[in-house]
Scaffold this active site. Structure first.
Site, PDB file in Angstrom:
ATOM      1  N   MET A  43       2.070   6.574   5.169  1.00 54.02           N
ATOM      2  CA  MET A  43       1.011   5.909   5.930  1.00 54.02           C
ATOM      3  C   MET A  43       0.221   5.014   4.985  1.00 54.02           C
ATOM      4  O   MET A  43       0.015   5.365   3.825  1.00 54.02           O
ATOM      5  CB  MET A  43       0.064   6.937   6.546  1.00 54.02           C
ATOM      6  N   GLY A  86       0.793  -1.222   0.000  1.00 54.37           N
ATOM      7  CA  GLY A  86       0.000   0.000   0.000  1.00 54.37           C
ATOM      8  C   GLY A  86       0.823   1.267   0.000  1.00 54.37           C
ATOM      9  O   GLY A  86       1.995   1.290  -0.362  1.00 54.37           O
ATOM     10  N   CYS A  87       0.198   2.353   0.450  1.00 55.32           N
ATOM     11  CA  CYS A  87       0.800   3.691   0.357  1.00 55.32           C
ATOM     12  C   CYS A  87       2.059   3.839   1.199  1.00 55.32           C
ATOM     13  O   CYS A  87       2.888   4.704   0.921  1.00 55.32           O
ATOM     14  CB  CYS A  87      -0.213   4.749   0.770  1.00 55.32           C
ATOM     15  N   ASN A  88       2.206   3.040   2.246  1.00 56.41           N
ATOM     16  CA  ASN A  88       3.401   3.119   3.080  1.00 56.41           C
ATOM     17  C   ASN A  88       4.598   2.414   2.479  1.00 56.41           C
ATOM     18  O   ASN A  88       5.736   2.580   2.926  1.00 56.41           O
ATOM     19  CB  ASN A  88       3.131   2.521   4.460  1.00 56.41           C
TER      20      ASN A  88
END
Length: 373
Positions: free
Chosen positions: A360, A148-150
């Protein structure tokens, strides 16, 4: 002369240095209003989500239209094919831009780490890029998929570790997210939030741990003159109670994967931001007041505001983060590198400055890194 990794003068520990960054996006950008028109969205609540997102434009590859001119739904197989096509194109351009800025060639790449969440390939994207770009087949590689975004900082941790373990060699990390290939159009508020937020983009950075820094002068080494920052450390925090707050799972009704964002995500992330950042800085003997540059993931207006308030940052501190959100939307794993590129273009960094990188994402997870120019 000793061939030793760059070291942190304060600790003597070997560190990697960021040499350069390169970014790429897809061909076409759209305003939020244009996207509402393209998808014929009339629901006032959905329109409000789009128009109050602090996003002005996003780069996207919209679905083809049918004979009546309406946007045609894409099957999961079509979305996977789109992901591969866009990821290879954007990824190759980002890598080339990164290498050009560092004065490097494709043959100089010794390690390639590719990060993506918006599609799945076997063999991974790294293998396809090596073949398509003509990177040496002997290049070491790894793919970070589904985090994901992290994930950009998870991958940077692994990439910097490889660079330190292989001094004198070049490691390239690429974050490439074809968010156009992860969209579901169903008119629900759940998907409206996601569809209002994400955009297509790729970012690559080159790392090296080539020669000793000042701590090794007495051993015969010479200090590095490269202008990029040294990576001093990482800190992570997994919010286990919110593991389902951001997730990418199968939608039986749509017959494809669908991303879900819990509306409480901004507040959950914000509430835990201090803990992980203070842990990161404590290991280096620093305080937040000693950080000159904050490069936070452009997760969305509410997420950025929650992090800013909880860390007691100013709007100026997160200007690059909000600027990337405004001009690109949420680019998932590569967002923070777009902010890093803007910081460099601004020309305000001074030797000795410290910076915090922060991402995050699903887990729910907060990842951080400390750098120093």
């Amino acid at each position: 002369m000793l061939d030793l990794p760059i070291a942190d003068p304060a600790t003597g520990r070997a560190t990697a240095r960021i040499m350069s960054v390169g970014t790429a996006v897809t061909d076409q950008s759209y305003s939020q209003q244009e996207l509402l028109d393209i998808f014929d969205i009339t629901d006032p609540k959905v329109r409000s989500v789009f128009l109050n997102s602090a996003i002005e434009r996003r780069f996207l590859t919209v679905p083809p239209r049918d004979a009546d001119g309406a946007v045609r739904p894409e099957a999961q197989g079509e979305l996977l094919a789109k992901h591969k096509r866009l990821a290879l194109d954007m990824g190759a351009r980002a890598v080339r831009a990164c290498l050009e800025r560092a004065g490097l060639d494709l043959a100089d790449i010794d390690y390639l780490c590719c990060t993506t969440t918006t599609g799945f390939l076997t063999p991974g994207l790294s293998a396809h890029l090596i073949r398509e770009m003509g990177i040496l087949p002997s290049t070491s590689r790894v793919d970070v998929v589904g985090m994901g975004c992290n994930a950009g900082l998870n991958a940077l941790n692994a990439t910097s570790g490889w660079a330190v373990a292989n001094p004198g060699k070049v490691a390239v990390m690429l974050c490439v997210e074809a968010c156009s290939a992860a969209y579901v159009i169903d008119g629900t508020m759940r998907t409206a939030v996601v569809n209002s937020l994400f955009g297509d983009g790729a970012a690559a950075i080159a790392l090296t741990a080539d020669l000793a820094d000042a701590a090794y002068r007495d051993l015969g080494g010479i200090p590095s003159e490269r202008g990029g920052p040294r990576i001093l450390g990482f800190a992570s925090h997994l919010i286990t109670d919110a593991i389902g707050a951001m997730r990418y799972d199968w939608d039986d009704e749509q017959g494809k994967f669908s991303f879900y964002l819990d509306p409480h995500v901004p507040y959950v992330v914000g509430a835990h931001a201090e803990r992980v950042v203070d842990h990161l800085l404590a290991d280096a003997g620093l305080r937040r007041s000693g950080i000159a540059h904050w490069l936070v993931h452009s997760g969305g207006k509410k997420v950025i505001d929650a992090v800013r308030v909880n860390l007691r940052l100013t709007r100026h501190d997160v200007r690059h983060t909000t600027g990337v959100l405004r001009d690109y939307g949420n680019l998932s794993s590569g967002s923070f590198l777009f902010s890093y590129e803007r910081l460099l273009q601004e020309g305000t960094v001074r030797r000795g400055d410290h910076g915090v990188l922060m991402t995050m994402g699903p887990g729910s997870t907060i990842e951080t890194a400390l750098v120093q120019w």
